[in-house]
Design a protein around this motif. Structure first.
Motif, PDB file in Angstrom:
ATOM      1  N   MET A   1       4.201 -13.947  13.019  1.00 31.88           N
ATOM      2  CA  MET A   1       3.380 -12.751  13.006  1.00 31.88           C
ATOM      3  C   MET A   1       1.933 -13.159  13.298  1.00 31.88           C
ATOM      4  O   MET A   1       1.407 -14.075  12.679  1.00 31.88           O
ATOM      5  CB  MET A   1       3.492 -12.065  11.633  1.00 31.88           C
ATOM      6  N   THR A   2       1.284 -12.461  14.244  1.00 28.32           N
ATOM      7  CA  THR A   2      -0.103 -12.771  14.584  1.00 28.32           C
ATOM      8  C   THR A   2      -1.047 -12.251  13.504  1.00 28.32           C
ATOM      9  O   THR A   2      -0.655 -11.434  12.660  1.00 28.32           O
ATOM     10  CB  THR A   2      -0.497 -12.116  15.926  1.00 28.32           C
ATOM     11  N   ASP A   3      -2.300 -12.715  13.541  1.00 24.51           N
ATOM     12  CA  ASP A   3      -3.307 -12.220  12.591  1.00 24.51           C
ATOM     13  C   ASP A   3      -3.480 -10.709  12.719  1.00 24.51           C
ATOM     14  O   ASP A   3      -3.580 -10.003  11.716  1.00 24.51           O
ATOM     15  CB  ASP A   3      -4.655 -12.904  12.816  1.00 24.51           C
ATOM     16  N   SER A   4      -3.497 -10.206  13.955  1.00 31.16           N
ATOM     17  CA  SER A   4      -3.659  -8.766  14.172  1.00 31.16           C
ATOM     18  C   SER A   4      -2.479  -7.986  13.596  1.00 31.16           C
ATOM     19  O   SER A   4      -2.658  -6.936  13.000  1.00 31.16           O
ATOM     20  CB  SER A   4      -3.786  -8.446  15.664  1.00 31.16           C
ATOM     21  N   GLN A   5      -1.284  -8.505  13.779  1.00 31.26           N
ATOM     22  CA  GLN A   5      -0.109  -7.829  13.232  1.00 31.26           C
ATOM     23  C   GLN A   5      -0.134  -7.826  11.707  1.00 31.26           C
ATOM     24  O   GLN A   5       0.228  -6.834  11.076  1.00 31.26           O
ATOM     25  CB  GLN A   5       1.168  -8.492  13.736  1.00 31.26           C
ATOM     26  N   GLN A   6      -0.575  -8.919  11.111  1.00 31.52           N
ATOM     27  CA  GLN A   6      -0.677  -8.984   9.659  1.00 31.52           C
ATOM     28  C   GLN A   6      -1.728  -7.998   9.151  1.00 31.52           C
ATOM     29  O   GLN A   6      -1.498  -7.288   8.176  1.00 31.52           O
ATOM     30  CB  GLN A   6      -1.027 -10.413   9.207  1.00 31.52           C
ATOM     31  N   GLN A   7      -2.872  -7.939   9.818  1.00 31.35           N
ATOM     32  CA  GLN A   7      -3.920  -6.989   9.433  1.00 31.35           C
ATOM     33  C   GLN A   7      -3.418  -5.555   9.573  1.00 31.35           C
ATOM     34  O   GLN A   7      -3.669  -4.713   8.716  1.00 31.35           O
ATOM     35  CB  GLN A   7      -5.176  -7.199  10.286  1.00 31.35           C
ATOM     36  N   ALA A   8      -2.711  -5.280  10.674  1.00 28.58           N
ATOM     37  CA  ALA A   8      -2.170  -3.939  10.887  1.00 28.58           C
ATOM     38  C   ALA A   8      -1.195  -3.566   9.775  1.00 28.58           C
ATOM     39  O   ALA A   8      -1.198  -2.436   9.279  1.00 28.58           O
ATOM     40  CB  ALA A   8      -1.483  -3.858  12.254  1.00 28.58           C
ATOM     41  N   ARG A   9      -0.355  -4.496   9.358  1.00 28.48           N
ATOM     42  CA  ARG A   9       0.607  -4.245   8.273  1.00 28.48           C
ATOM     43  C   ARG A   9      -0.127  -3.900   6.977  1.00 28.48           C
ATOM     44  O   ARG A   9       0.239  -2.962   6.277  1.00 28.48           O
ATOM     45  CB  ARG A   9       1.470  -5.499   8.086  1.00 28.48           C
ATOM     46  N   GLU A  10      -1.183  -4.647   6.667  1.00 28.07           N
ATOM     47  CA  GLU A  10      -1.975  -4.391   5.455  1.00 28.07           C
ATOM     48  C   GLU A  10      -2.651  -3.020   5.518  1.00 28.07           C
ATOM     49  O   GLU A  10      -2.650  -2.272   4.540  1.00 28.07           O
ATOM     50  CB  GLU A  10      -3.024  -5.488   5.274  1.00 28.07           C
ATOM     51  N   ILE A  11      -3.209  -2.690   6.678  1.00 23.94           N
ATOM     52  CA  ILE A  11      -3.872  -1.394   6.859  1.00 23.94           C
ATOM     53  C   ILE A  11      -2.857  -0.262   6.726  1.00 23.94           C
ATOM     54  O   ILE A  11      -3.098   0.728   6.038  1.00 23.94           O
ATOM     55  CB  ILE A  11      -4.587  -1.338   8.222  1.00 23.94           C
ATOM     56  N   LEU A  12      -1.724  -0.407   7.392  1.00 29.26           N
ATOM     57  CA  LEU A  12      -0.688   0.628   7.338  1.00 29.26           C
ATOM     58  C   LEU A  12      -0.235   0.862   5.903  1.00 29.26           C
ATOM     59  O   LEU A  12      -0.091   2.010   5.471  1.00 29.26           O
ATOM     60  CB  LEU A  12       0.496   0.239   8.218  1.00 29.26           C
ATOM     61  N   ASP A  13      -0.033  -0.191   5.159  1.00 33.39           N
ATOM     62  CA  ASP A  13       0.381  -0.046   3.760  1.00 33.39           C
ATOM     63  C   ASP A  13      -0.636   0.771   2.970  1.00 33.39           C
ATOM     64  O   ASP A  13      -0.273   1.655   2.209  1.00 33.39           O
ATOM     65  CB  ASP A  13       0.583  -1.413   3.099  1.00 33.39           C
ATOM     66  N   ARG A  14      -1.919   0.488   3.191  1.00 31.50           N
ATOM     67  CA  ARG A  14      -2.951   1.240   2.455  1.00 31.50           C
ATOM     68  C   ARG A  14      -3.015   2.693   2.910  1.00 31.50           C
ATOM     69  O   ARG A  14      -3.163   3.604   2.094  1.00 31.50           O
ATOM     70  CB  ARG A  14      -4.309   0.559   2.595  1.00 31.50           C
ATOM     71  N   LEU A  15      -2.910   2.933   4.213  1.00 37.22           N
ATOM     72  CA  LEU A  15      -2.995   4.302   4.728  1.00 37.22           C
ATOM     73  C   LEU A  15      -1.809   5.156   4.294  1.00 37.22           C
ATOM     74  O   LEU A  15      -1.963   6.332   3.985  1.00 37.22           O
ATOM     75  CB  LEU A  15      -3.085   4.299   6.253  1.00 37.22           C
ATOM     76  N   VAL A  16      -0.627   4.585   4.301  1.00 35.64           N
ATOM     77  CA  VAL A  16       0.585   5.352   4.051  1.00 35.64           C
ATOM     78  C   VAL A  16       0.968   5.406   2.572  1.00 35.64           C
ATOM     79  O   VAL A  16       1.480   6.412   2.100  1.00 35.64           O
ATOM     80  CB  VAL A  16       1.752   4.795   4.902  1.00 35.64           C
ATOM     81  N   PHE A  17       0.716   4.344   1.840  1.00 39.70           N
ATOM     82  CA  PHE A  17       1.193   4.287   0.462  1.00 39.70           C
ATOM     83  C   PHE A  17       0.143   4.599  -0.596  1.00 39.70           C
ATOM     84  O   PHE A  17       0.460   4.628  -1.781  1.00 39.70           O
ATOM     85  CB  PHE A  17       1.843   2.933   0.176  1.00 39.70           C
ATOM     86  N   THR A  18      -1.099   4.866  -0.180  1.00 36.79           N
ATOM     87  CA  THR A  18      -2.095   5.318  -1.142  1.00 36.79           C
ATOM     88  C   THR A  18      -1.649   6.675  -1.672  1.00 36.79           C
ATOM     89  O   THR A  18      -1.207   7.535  -0.898  1.00 36.79           O
ATOM     90  CB  THR A  18      -3.484   5.448  -0.479  1.00 36.79           C
ATOM     91  N   ASN A  19      -1.735   6.854  -2.967  1.00 37.25           N
ATOM     92  CA  ASN A  19      -1.356   8.125  -3.580  1.00 37.25           C
ATOM     93  C   ASN A  19      -2.071   9.265  -2.856  1.00 37.25           C
ATOM     94  O   ASN A  19      -3.274   9.202  -2.614  1.00 37.25           O
ATOM     95  CB  ASN A  19      -1.741   8.103  -5.069  1.00 37.25           C
TER      96      ASN A  19
END
Length: 121
Positions: free
Chosen positions: A1-19
């Motif tokens: 997994m590239t750095d960009s893909q890892q960052q995207a995964r972290e961002i997506l988790d925050r955007l989608v799973f924030t209450n």
């Protein structure tokens, strides 16, 4: 997994799973949105992710009008059921990263109100 893909995964988790209740409520002035670059998600209380986008200035992007809101209202979503989740990206640095992150996120999620999903290069 590239750095960009890892960052995207972290961002997506925050955007989608924030209450949902912690996401920004929508008002006509969009006063709560920062004047900063970022990735944002328009979310519905029960339908989840409606739209995902990027911008160099979150406040200006919404104050200038946004088609996803028009479409959501046309679909009869109650304004109280739609909120904005944001991830400020001024801490991520690299200028081209915003576009790259958006493309990764769109390919992973395919939100219903995004018209064009960038293709893999």
């Amino acid at each position: 997994m590239t750095d960009s893909q890892q960052q995207a995964r972290e961002i997506l988790d925050r955007l989608v799973f924030t209450n949902f209740d912690l996401c920004l409520e929508i008002d006509r002035a969009f006063n709560k949105l920062p004047r900063a670059p970022g990735i944002y998600a328009i979310r519905h209380r029960t339908d989840g992710l409606l739209y995902l986008g990027k911008t160099n200035d979150l406040s200006t992007r919404f104050n200038g009008g946004h088609k996803a809101f028009t479409w959501a209202w046309l679909d009869l979503y109650a304004p109280s059921d739609v909120r904005i989740a944001i991830e400020r990206l001024d801490r991520w640095g690299k200028p081209g990263l915003l576009l790259e992150l958006e493309a990764i996120l769109l390919r992973a999620t395919e939100p219903p109100y995004n018209v064009k999903i960038p293709m893999e290069r």
